[in-house]
Write an enzyme that holds these catalytic residues in place. Sequence first.
Site, PDB file in Angstrom:
ATOM      1  N   LYS A  52     -16.723   1.631   6.343  1.00  0.00           N
ATOM      2  CA  LYS A  52     -16.898   2.779   5.432  1.00  0.00           C
ATOM      3  C   LYS A  52     -16.013   2.605   4.202  1.00  0.00           C
ATOM      4  O   LYS A  52     -16.405   2.923   3.080  1.00  0.00           O
ATOM      5  CB  LYS A  52     -16.546   4.088   6.162  1.00  0.00           C
ATOM      6  CG  LYS A  52     -17.582   4.484   7.212  1.00  0.00           C
ATOM      7  CD  LYS A  52     -17.110   5.647   8.078  1.00  0.00           C
ATOM      8  CE  LYS A  52     -18.093   5.873   9.223  1.00  0.00           C
ATOM      9  NZ  LYS A  52     -17.684   6.927  10.158  1.00  0.00           N
ATOM     10  N   GLN A  96     -12.721  10.242  12.031  1.00  0.00           N
ATOM     11  CA  GLN A  96     -13.516   9.294  12.809  1.00  0.00           C
ATOM     12  C   GLN A  96     -13.560   9.743  14.275  1.00  0.00           C
ATOM     13  O   GLN A  96     -12.527   9.992  14.897  1.00  0.00           O
ATOM     14  CB  GLN A  96     -12.910   7.883  12.700  1.00  0.00           C
ATOM     15  CG  GLN A  96     -13.707   6.818  13.422  1.00  0.00           C
ATOM     16  CD  GLN A  96     -15.129   6.634  12.850  1.00  0.00           C
ATOM     17  OE1 GLN A  96     -15.319   6.628  11.645  1.00  0.00           O
ATOM     18  NE2 GLN A  96     -16.110   6.497  13.721  1.00  0.00           N
ATOM     19  N   ASP A 119     -18.608  14.413   6.480  1.00  0.00           N
ATOM     20  CA  ASP A 119     -19.576  14.135   7.546  1.00  0.00           C
ATOM     21  C   ASP A 119     -20.573  15.266   7.751  1.00  0.00           C
ATOM     22  O   ASP A 119     -21.549  15.107   8.499  1.00  0.00           O
ATOM     23  CB  ASP A 119     -18.830  13.879   8.869  1.00  0.00           C
ATOM     24  CG  ASP A 119     -18.458  12.411   9.029  1.00  0.00           C
ATOM     25  OD1 ASP A 119     -19.231  11.546   8.567  1.00  0.00           O
ATOM     26  OD2 ASP A 119     -17.401  12.133   9.618  1.00  0.00           O
TER      27      ASP A 119
END
Length: 301
Positions: A52, A96, A119
């Site tokens: 990422k 994460q 997210d």
Amino acid sequence: MTVLDGASLAKRVRSNVQDAVRELQEVHGIMPRLDALLAGEDPASRVYVRKKREDCDEVGIDSHLHTFPDTVTQQDLRSQIETLNQTEACDGILVQLPLPEGLDEGRILEAVDPTKDADGFHPGNLGRLLSDRAGLTPATPTGILHLLEAYDVPLEGKHAVIVGRSNIVGKPLAALFLQRGVDATVTIAHSRTRPLEDVTRQADVLVVAAGKRDLVTADMVQEGAVVVDVGINRDPDGNLTGDVAYDEVLDVAGAITPVPGGVGPLTRAMLLVNVLRACCARRGVPVPDALLDVVPASLQG
Ligand code: NAP
């Protein structure tokens, strides 16, 4: 039969994001920034975060990594998130997953400022999606919607069957498909659905996100259906495979995503899109046209 090439489309998305970043810098003097929190030693999570950050580097997003040991406390993580919530230069925060055992994932995600929720997992953002006021939306389902739009797959009035009801894929995808302007008829199946094949065979668009290798075989797919395989599994030789028995379903489907090279690259690219959408909304600047080109139409209001 069409292979839905997520990898090529993701490349285009990244290129548009790069153009949008350049415009934000040149016109508004803004350097978009993503902060990633990584807790514990899980090797897969480390790789995901590294990739990422590489994507951020490629498009010009400034990325920062905050690492924590397995023993990190709920309070430590929350206080780092709180600091980032208050940091003016930070546009997006990513936690994460999975978190080390013992931590309350829901409460950690809830600590993220919804306007910086890269997210799209914050309950506030999921609620907005369900109430026709979508803000930031989870990357995987958003990527799937973009993929289907890019390939002109009709959804209006079509029966979309989603196998899997997770908060990060199945449920938000159902909400995206139900939006006005998308207008699919949606069924969600899960591990208690009986018999699964009776439901999947009704699908004009079949999305499989179960995490079970070869769960969907050719006899479970309607002739000509569009099949989107979200699953990521390893076969006995260690190769990446999806949830769909690709070689046999290829003969029945009208279109299909490969694994790898389908949904995965788009998920990564849509995270970058979210960072920029968050950046523009929070800083009150117009979304560059290059970015709008890669945001599903139903999310542009
Ligand atoms: P998850 O939270 O484990 O959810 C899996 C869902 O599949 C659950 O709703 C489960 O039903 C259902 N399911 C499991 N076995 C089933 C069966 N035999 N028949 C019907 N339904 C079944 O997983 P997730 O996070 O949504 O991820 C799903 C898969 O997608 C995983 O392989 C994951 O690695 C992959 N993934 C890929 C991407 C990408 O970018 N390509 C992104 C996210 C996830 P119950 O609710 O009844 O247990």
